[in-house]
Write a protein that holds these residues in place. Structure first.
Motif, short mmCIF file in Angstrom:
data_model
loop_
_atom_site.label_atom_id
_atom_site.label_comp_id
_atom_site.label_asym_id
_atom_site.label_seq_id
_atom_site.Cartn_x
_atom_site.Cartn_y
_atom_site.Cartn_z
N LEU A 117 0.83 -1.21 0.00
CA LEU A 117 0.00 0.00 0.00
C LEU A 117 0.87 1.26 0.00
O LEU A 117 0.52 2.26 -0.64
CB LEU A 117 -0.94 -0.01 1.20
N TYR A 162 -5.98 3.52 4.50
CA TYR A 162 -5.84 3.76 3.06
C TYR A 162 -7.19 3.72 2.35
O TYR A 162 -8.08 2.94 2.73
CB TYR A 162 -4.91 2.72 2.44
N GLU A 178 0.75 4.02 -2.83
CA GLU A 178 0.54 5.43 -2.50
C GLU A 178 1.44 6.32 -3.36
O GLU A 178 1.04 7.40 -3.79
CB GLU A 178 0.79 5.67 -1.02
#
Length: 244
Positions: A68, A85, A72
């Motif tokens: 993640l 998230y 990002e």
């Protein structure tokens, strides 16, 4: 989403070569989450829970968290303080304009450089174009018969073939930094195309425009190459804008 085998984290002290294994695990998790973004099963604005993703993929939270963080950096997900998230919202009109501006700068530069050795590139470019046409035929055949694959595998294959045609030209420019810049854009390009409401509606237009680019390479005319690539990108931008 396609089933893929992701080996759970091993318990105990890491064995020799654990760094490589961990990277492979993280990359597998990254690809699995990216597929959820591209096939629409994780729509814009939805939350991405680390623990729930770890359970779904049968891994520990660590590679999910690492994946993640990596996503990002692409802008496809965002981290919200105290909320974890979320899938990034659709590109705004301003972002779309900037994306196509960047593609124009990069891809016109690439086509100019690739034109210098067009004859060497032509066999690979013809194959890429043929694969794009075949992928479009598969989509039309499936969906024309009323079928809609639940995992959007047909559209993923089509859009991957579409982008591969462009990447073939960019790689043909012989500049590693142009190629790296294009690869950095690839997630945005895929998501843009795969989540557009027009869906398969512009397949024939895209194929015709790619055919014009291929014919321009065969002609060996650099001016024609530049204009056909500019025309194609401008037409895609118009179709996406009209859809939005």
């Amino acid at each position: 989403m396609n089933n893929r085998e992701i080996t759970p984290d091993a318990a105990g002290p890491p064995p020799k070569g654990a760094t490589v294994a961990r990277r492979a695990l993280r990359d597998g998790v990254y690809e699995a989450i990216l597929e959820k973004l591209l096939d629409g099963s994780a729509p814009p604005g939805s939350s991405l829970g680390i623990d729930s993703l770890a359970r779904e993929l049968s891994v520990s939270p660590t590679p999910v968290r690492e994946a993640l963080v990596q996503l990002e950096h692409t802008g496809l997900v965002s981290r919200v303080a105290l909320k974890g998230y979320r899938v990034a919202p659709p590109l705004s009109p301003e972002q779309l304009s900037e994306l196509f501006d960047m593609r124009g700068i990069l891809e016109v530069a690439a086509v100019e450089r690739a034109a210098e050795h067009a004859q060497d590139l032509l066999p690979e470019l013809r194959v890429a174009h043929a694969q794009h046409v075949l992928a479009a035929h598969k989509v039309e055949k499936l969906r024309g018969s009323g079928e809609t694959p639940p995992d959007f595998a047909d559209l993923r294959e089509y859009f991957a073939a579409d982008w591969e045609f462009h990447l073939t030209i960019i790689r043909g420019a012989g500049n590693r930094f142009l190629t790296q810049s294009a690869e950095a854009l690839s997630a945005h390009v895929h998501r843009l195309r795969q989540t557009a409401h027009h869906g398969t509606m512009d397949m024939q237009e895209a194929i015709a425009e790619h055919s014009a680019i291929l014919a321009a390479f065969e002609s060996g005319d650099p001016d024609r190459l530049r204009s056909t690539m500019r025309d194609h990108l401008a037409a895609v931008a118009r179709r996406v804008s009209a859809d939005g």
